[in-house]
Design an enzyme around this catalytic site. Structure first.
Site, PDB file in Angstrom:
ATOM      1  N   ASN A   1       0.871  -1.171   0.000  1.00 28.46           N
ATOM      2  CA  ASN A   1       0.000   0.000   0.000  1.00 28.46           C
ATOM      3  C   ASN A   1       0.910   1.223   0.000  1.00 28.46           C
ATOM      4  OD1 ASN A   1      -1.771   2.060   0.560  1.00 28.46           O
ATOM      5  ND2 ASN A   1      -2.260   1.378   2.646  1.00 28.46           N
TER       6      ASN A   1
ATOM      7  N   LYS B   1       0.067   4.275  -0.249  1.00 28.42           N
ATOM      8  CA  LYS B   1      -0.559   5.472   0.353  1.00 28.42           C
ATOM      9  C   LYS B   1      -0.317   6.681  -0.564  1.00 28.42           C
ATOM     10  CE  LYS B   1      -0.101   3.216   4.756  1.00 28.42           C
ATOM     11  NZ  LYS B   1       0.044   3.288   6.204  1.00 28.42           N
TER      12      LYS B   1
ATOM     13  N   HIS C   1      -9.429   1.416   4.817  1.00 32.20           N
ATOM     14  CA  HIS C   1      -8.169   1.604   5.546  1.00 32.20           C
ATOM     15  C   HIS C   1      -8.401   2.580   6.700  1.00 32.20           C
ATOM     16  CE1 HIS C   1      -4.072   2.697   6.523  1.00 32.20           C
ATOM     17  NE2 HIS C   1      -3.708   1.572   5.924  1.00 32.20           N
TER      18      HIS C   1
ATOM     19  N   GLU D   1      -6.715   4.935   7.795  1.00 35.79           N
ATOM     20  CA  GLU D   1      -6.414   6.346   7.508  1.00 35.79           C
ATOM     21  C   GLU D   1      -7.601   7.016   6.821  1.00 35.79           C
ATOM     22  OE1 GLU D   1      -2.635   5.623   5.573  1.00 35.79           O
ATOM     23  OE2 GLU D   1      -1.836   5.014   7.523  1.00 35.79           O
TER      24      GLU D   1
ATOM     25  N   GLU E   1      -5.457  -4.688  10.687  1.00 39.21           N
ATOM     26  CA  GLU E   1      -4.398  -3.692  10.857  1.00 39.21           C
ATOM     27  C   GLU E   1      -4.645  -2.889  12.134  1.00 39.21           C
ATOM     28  OE1 GLU E   1      -2.365  -2.701   6.893  1.00 39.21           O
ATOM     29  OE2 GLU E   1      -4.055  -1.353   7.109  1.00 39.21           O
TER      30      GLU E   1
ATOM     31  N   GLY F   1       2.898   2.006  10.821  1.00 34.03           N
ATOM     32  CA  GLY F   1       3.974   2.990  10.696  1.00 34.03           C
ATOM     33  C   GLY F   1       4.709   3.293  11.991  1.00 34.03           C
TER      34      GLY F   1
ATOM     35  N   SER G   1       3.444  -2.371  10.314  1.00 31.82           N
ATOM     36  CA  SER G   1       4.880  -2.505  10.569  1.00 31.82           C
ATOM     37  C   SER G   1       5.449  -3.862  10.158  1.00 31.82           C
ATOM     38  CB  SER G   1       5.204  -2.206  12.041  1.00 31.82           C
ATOM     39  OG  SER G   1       4.895  -0.853  12.338  1.00 31.82           O
TER      40      SER G   1
HETATM   41  P1  PGA Z   1       2.971   0.113   7.569  1.00 33.01           P
HETATM   42  O1  PGA Z   1       1.487   0.404   7.015  1.00 33.01           O
HETATM   43  O2  PGA Z   1       3.408  -1.197   6.961  1.00 33.01           O
HETATM   44  O3  PGA Z   1       3.784   1.272   7.104  1.00 33.01           O
HETATM   45  O4  PGA Z   1       2.858   0.016   9.057  1.00 33.01           O
HETATM   46  C1  PGA Z   1       0.571  -0.629   6.818  1.00 33.01           C
HETATM   47  C2  PGA Z   1      -0.728  -0.084   6.271  1.00 33.01           C
HETATM   48  O5  PGA Z   1      -1.187   0.977   6.711  1.00 33.01           O
HETATM   49  O6  PGA Z   1      -1.348  -0.709   5.373  1.00 33.01           O
END
Ligand code: PGA
Length: 253
Positions: A10, A12, A93, A95, A162, A168, A207
């Site tokens: 992803n 983003k 997601h 976010e 998630e 992150g 992560s």
């Molecule tokens: P990350 O993000 O691997 O940077 O923690 C995962 C995601 O939000 O899909």
């Protein structure tokens, strides 16, 4: 039931034309590791060029609007994603649930629009740190899944667990916590779809890196990963694809 692993990136809000070389390198490596499904969910602006840079590789969107067309400034429909060459999309997601205030009902409508149009869907769920600390993570995420699932499975659905606090941050839940959550989500999928729910892949996200992927993939009911930061560079993402293939004696069903 045996499930083939899926390792999806992803990107983003990252990526411009100069980054298409990373897409091509990832697609090349994925061709050499055909025992695992690999995909990249890119900004909408890059999808068409990415499909040209990496023919045959699965390119997806990161969101889709529930309506087929119309007065929705800034949004992208399932038909538009398909027209650009996408074969999958993320929905729900955290976010987007957070920054765009998306509700479970909207996520369900988006998932239904996407699977109905023929896209594969990665539907994301996950709890906040406060919910995890309160001890109600499993109940909260299970309820979120129940309320976000499309009414028909269409066999093109994957779920991504998630935890918001793991995205992150470098933090990852314990193996036992991931196993407990994935088992609970499997139960909800079977409750919703019957035996077909056994075939829905449940990815872990938050992560995931080359250094922890093998350990995460060994957890029961983990059928792959949704990877953010570590999917941006081929050098970081390819080892995760390789770990997915190694964890995949579970051949295609
Ligand atoms: P990350 O993000 O691997 O940077 O923690 C995962 C995601 O939000 O899909």
């Amino acid at each position: 039931m045996k499930r083939r692993m899926l390792v999806a990136g992803n990107w983003k809000m990252n990526g411009v034309a100069a980054d298409l070389a990373e897409v091509a390198a990832i697609a090349d490596a994925a061709r050499d590791h055909a025992g695992v499904d690999a995909a990249l969910c890119l900004p909408a602006t890059l999808i068409e060029r990415a499909t040209c840079a990496a023919p045959g590789f699965a390119i997806g969107g990161q969101d889709v609007h529930q309506a087929p067309s119309g007065a929705h400034t800034g949004c992208v429909s399932a038909a538009m994603l398909i027209d650009a060459g996408a074969t999958l999309t993320i929905v729900g997601h955290s976010e987007r649930r957070d920054e765009q205030c998306e509700t479970d009902g909207q996520v369900r409508a988006k998932a239904e629009a996407a699977v109905g149009a023929g896209l594969a869907v990665i539907l994301c769920v996950g709890e906040s740190e406060t919910v995890r600390e309160s001890g109600s993570a499993v109940a909260t995420v299970a309820a979120q899944l129940d309320a976000s699932l499309p009414s028909e499975n269409h066999r093109r659905l994957a779920v991504a667990y998630e935890p918001i606090w793991a995205i992150g941050t470098g933090k990852v839940p314990s193996t036992a916590d991931i196993a407990e959550m994935h088992a609970a989500l499997r139960e909800r999928l079977v409750a919703a779809y019957g035996e077909v729910g056994q075939g829905v892949r449940i990815l872990y996200g938050g992560s995931v890196k080359a250094s922890n992927a093998a350990e995460i993939f060994a957890i029961s009911d983990v059928d792959g990963a949704l990877v953010g930061g570590a999917s941006l560079k081929a050098a970081d993402f390819i080892p995760i694809i390789v770990a997915g293939e190694r964890a995949s004696p579970r051949t295609s069903t």
